[in-house]
Design a protein around this motif. Sequence first.
Motif, mmCIF file in Angstrom:
data_model
loop_
_atom_site.group_PDB
_atom_site.id
_atom_site.type_symbol
_atom_site.label_atom_id
_atom_site.label_comp_id
_atom_site.label_asym_id
_atom_site.label_seq_id
_atom_site.Cartn_x
_atom_site.Cartn_y
_atom_site.Cartn_z
ATOM 1 N N LEU A 1 0.866 -1.175 0.000
ATOM 2 C CA LEU A 1 0.000 0.000 0.000
ATOM 3 C C LEU A 1 0.902 1.225 0.000
ATOM 4 C CD1 LEU A 1 -3.017 0.416 0.098
ATOM 5 C CD2 LEU A 1 -2.909 0.503 2.578
ATOM 6 N N VAL A 2 0.718 2.074 -1.016
ATOM 7 C CA VAL A 2 1.602 3.237 -1.171
ATOM 8 C C VAL A 2 0.807 4.513 -0.988
ATOM 9 C CG1 VAL A 2 3.345 4.277 -2.625
ATOM 10 C CG2 VAL A 2 2.733 1.906 -2.985
ATOM 11 N N LEU A 3 1.318 5.392 -0.131
ATOM 12 C CA LEU A 3 0.682 6.687 0.114
ATOM 13 C C LEU A 3 1.634 7.775 -0.377
ATOM 14 C CD1 LEU A 3 -1.421 8.546 1.470
ATOM 15 C CD2 LEU A 3 -0.372 8.019 3.671
ATOM 16 N N VAL A 4 1.206 8.513 -1.402
ATOM 17 C CA VAL A 4 2.113 9.520 -1.965
ATOM 18 C C VAL A 4 1.439 10.874 -2.095
ATOM 19 C CG1 VAL A 4 3.573 7.908 -3.254
ATOM 20 C CG2 VAL A 4 1.570 8.865 -4.368
ATOM 21 N N ARG A 5 2.254 11.910 -1.897
ATOM 22 C CA ARG A 5 1.857 13.278 -2.250
ATOM 23 C C ARG A 5 3.130 14.090 -2.400
ATOM 24 N NH1 ARG A 5 -0.515 18.238 0.272
ATOM 25 N NH2 ARG A 5 1.167 19.162 -0.921
ATOM 26 N N GLY A 6 3.081 15.102 -3.184
ATOM 27 C CA GLY A 6 4.267 15.911 -3.474
ATOM 28 C C GLY A 6 4.574 16.878 -2.347
ATOM 29 N N GLY A 7 5.521 17.764 -2.610
ATOM 30 C CA GLY A 7 5.948 18.721 -1.593
ATOM 31 C C GLY A 7 4.886 19.754 -1.270
ATOM 32 N N GLY A 8 5.033 20.388 -0.106
ATOM 33 C CA GLY A 8 4.091 21.430 0.294
ATOM 34 C C GLY A 8 4.565 22.087 1.568
ATOM 35 N N SER A 9 3.787 23.045 2.046
ATOM 36 C CA SER A 9 4.155 23.726 3.286
ATOM 37 C C SER A 9 3.860 22.829 4.478
ATOM 38 C CB SER A 9 3.340 25.007 3.420
ATOM 39 O OG SER A 9 1.977 24.655 3.580
ATOM 40 N N ALA A 10 4.296 23.299 5.641
ATOM 41 C CA ALA A 10 4.042 22.524 6.862
ATOM 42 C C ALA A 10 2.531 22.353 7.072
ATOM 43 C CB ALA A 10 4.674 23.234 8.056
ATOM 44 N N ASP A 11 1.782 23.389 6.756
ATOM 45 C CA ASP A 11 0.318 23.313 6.868
ATOM 46 C C ASP A 11 -0.242 22.255 5.916
ATOM 47 O OD1 ASP A 11 -0.089 26.830 7.497
ATOM 48 O OD2 ASP A 11 -0.488 25.139 8.841
ATOM 49 N N ASP A 12 0.281 22.268 4.689
ATOM 50 C CA ASP A 12 -0.208 21.313 3.681
ATOM 51 C C ASP A 12 0.039 19.874 4.115
ATOM 52 O OD1 ASP A 12 0.885 23.357 0.845
ATOM 53 O OD2 ASP A 12 -0.930 23.430 2.090
ATOM 54 N N LEU A 13 1.193 19.636 4.716
ATOM 55 C CA LEU A 13 1.579 18.266 5.059
ATOM 56 C C LEU A 13 1.115 17.853 6.461
ATOM 57 C CD1 LEU A 13 5.234 18.242 3.649
ATOM 58 C CD2 LEU A 13 3.132 17.550 2.524
ATOM 59 N N ALA A 14 0.453 18.782 7.168
ATOM 60 C CA ALA A 14 0.061 18.512 8.553
ATOM 61 C C ALA A 14 -0.841 17.294 8.682
ATOM 62 C CB ALA A 14 -0.634 19.742 9.149
ATOM 63 N N VAL A 15 -1.619 16.996 7.641
ATOM 64 C CA VAL A 15 -2.555 15.869 7.690
ATOM 65 C C VAL A 15 -1.816 14.571 7.989
ATOM 66 C CG1 VAL A 15 -2.437 15.483 5.170
ATOM 67 C CG2 VAL A 15 -4.388 14.664 6.454
ATOM 68 N N PHE A 16 -0.550 14.481 7.587
ATOM 69 C CA PHE A 16 0.188 13.232 7.772
ATOM 70 C C PHE A 16 0.718 13.084 9.191
ATOM 71 C CE2 PHE A 16 -0.403 11.918 3.567
ATOM 72 C CZ PHE A 16 -0.356 13.047 2.770
ATOM 73 N N ASN A 17 0.386 14.047 10.053
ATOM 74 C CA ASN A 17 0.681 13.921 11.477
ATOM 75 C C ASN A 17 -0.592 13.696 12.279
ATOM 76 O OD1 ASN A 17 3.452 14.400 11.057
ATOM 77 N ND2 ASN A 17 3.072 16.614 10.976
ATOM 78 N N ARG B 1 -2.759 -4.229 7.631
ATOM 79 C CA ARG B 1 -2.267 -5.603 7.434
ATOM 80 C C ARG B 1 -1.344 -5.670 6.221
ATOM 81 N NH1 ARG B 1 -6.522 -9.875 6.630
ATOM 82 N NH2 ARG B 1 -7.788 -8.320 5.564
ATOM 83 N N ILE B 2 -1.513 -4.681 5.367
ATOM 84 C CA ILE B 2 -0.700 -4.635 4.144
ATOM 85 C C ILE B 2 0.535 -3.783 4.433
ATOM 86 C CG2 ILE B 2 -0.712 -4.004 1.695
ATOM 87 C CD1 ILE B 2 -3.842 -3.785 2.045
ATOM 88 N N PRO B 3 1.721 -4.253 4.036
ATOM 89 C CA PRO B 3 2.917 -3.412 4.216
ATOM 90 C C PRO B 3 2.732 -2.071 3.522
ATOM 91 C CG PRO B 3 3.553 -5.636 3.594
ATOM 92 C CD PRO B 3 2.056 -5.582 3.485
ATOM 93 N N THR B 4 3.126 -1.007 4.210
ATOM 94 C CA THR B 4 2.885 0.344 3.702
ATOM 95 C C THR B 4 4.180 1.051 3.337
ATOM 96 O OG1 THR B 4 2.873 1.044 5.998
ATOM 97 C CG2 THR B 4 0.733 0.753 4.948
ATOM 98 N N VAL B 5 4.074 1.868 2.300
ATOM 99 C CA VAL B 5 5.186 2.715 1.865
ATOM 100 C C VAL B 5 4.663 4.133 1.759
ATOM 101 C CG1 VAL B 5 6.809 3.201 -0.005
ATOM 102 C CG2 VAL B 5 6.212 0.836 0.535
#
Lengths: 69, 363
Positions: free
Chosen positions: B194-210, B222-226
């Motif tokens: 399972l691959v989760l990708v998104r390009g660059g962005g500001s700290a606000d833009d990437l905050a969702v990944f926290n 259950r699936i190995p993630t990247v």
Amino acid sequence: MSEKNSSSVKDQMEQLDKALAWFDSEEFNLEDAFKKYEEAAELADTLEETLQEMKNKVKVLSSLHQDKA
Amino acid sequence: MENPKFSVSQFVEIANQTLEYAFGSILIEGEVSSFKINQTKYIFFDLKDETASVSCFMMAFQLRVPVEDGMRVVVRAVPKITNWGKFSLTVQSITPKGEGSIKKSYQILKERLTKEGLFSEERKRKLPEVPSRIGVISSVQAAGYVDFMKILQDRWGGMAIEVAHVQVQGEVAADQIIRAIEFFNQQEELPEILVLVRGGGSADDLAVFNDEKLVRAIAASRIPTVTGIGHEIDESLADLAADVKASTPTSAAQLIVPDKKYIINQFSSELKNNLNKIKLSIDRAEQALQNIDSKISLKIEQELSRSFDKYNTYMRLINNVNPNNVLARGYAVIRGEIERGGNIEIETKKELIIAEVKNVRKK
């Protein structure tokens, strides 16, 4: 279909690895070398053909989310 | 016309209806103060700026990121007057705002989840060498997704790729990504990666990944993630929870599939090496044959030489016992009866002498 391609590629790569390993093994002898080389070259050609022809199937899931952002 | 007259309850109800009509759900930015959690369920805090302050309330389960006093946040809330006449905001979501607050929130959550063991190396799973089915979670309109897919298609084929299109920033992003993870994990035939990708962005833009729920969903997959999120320098909690972290969407594609061009070149190179090995073996065999040839020639020469020597020796011996050679050395051959009165024949080198025996005496 994709899994068949993938296992077919894996099989081909394993066969080719095995064929090439013979040249570094104790069984290497000049008498059989040319025949073994031709077999390996044929496997390599087949593998290259398979790799070049394999295409990915991409499906975008459209209705995963109810809400609209 | 008389002014309408309301009871207290009616007034509170109308006031709330008016607020709902006027504002609905509203976004407000401010600084957190007096943050507290009651009975682990109810959260109260004030949201303030330089000149004003408003009370806020939310349920603990709605808190997706750690918040503490002094942090700058944006809340989505519904303004309300309680039955006790207190004005407050019922908060639906709260997001740290600005690099400082985001960093602080990140550090608090990172520490907490690290203690729980969510990021430990023992949990990391190996990826299959040649996957045949992968799930991709990204926004199909984003540059990061486009880069990822291009590299993937260039490098390898024969895969079944299912793409869950999601928002990768903003309020709804975390829940959409979580839903996508759950979808893939519930399939009868699980993807291998399972691959989760998104390009660059500001700290606000990437905050969702926290987002805590998102991070936990990745860890529980259950699936190995990247993950391939942002640029090289960005590291989110989602990255730490994943089995493999790639620095960018492009390097995620490079990590999960081999490069067919590289494989073809490698095998080609090995074949060439083996051909050279055969040539070398032939050269060695030729050399060995030449060596043998030389040795045989030498041996034959030596044998011939030995034979000639023997022949010469034998010839010398034969010559030594040759009667003519004996005669030449001054000896004579005597034939006939060697007894008194007998006739004998004496042969020298040059003469044949006939003589009579006068006397015979033993030496």
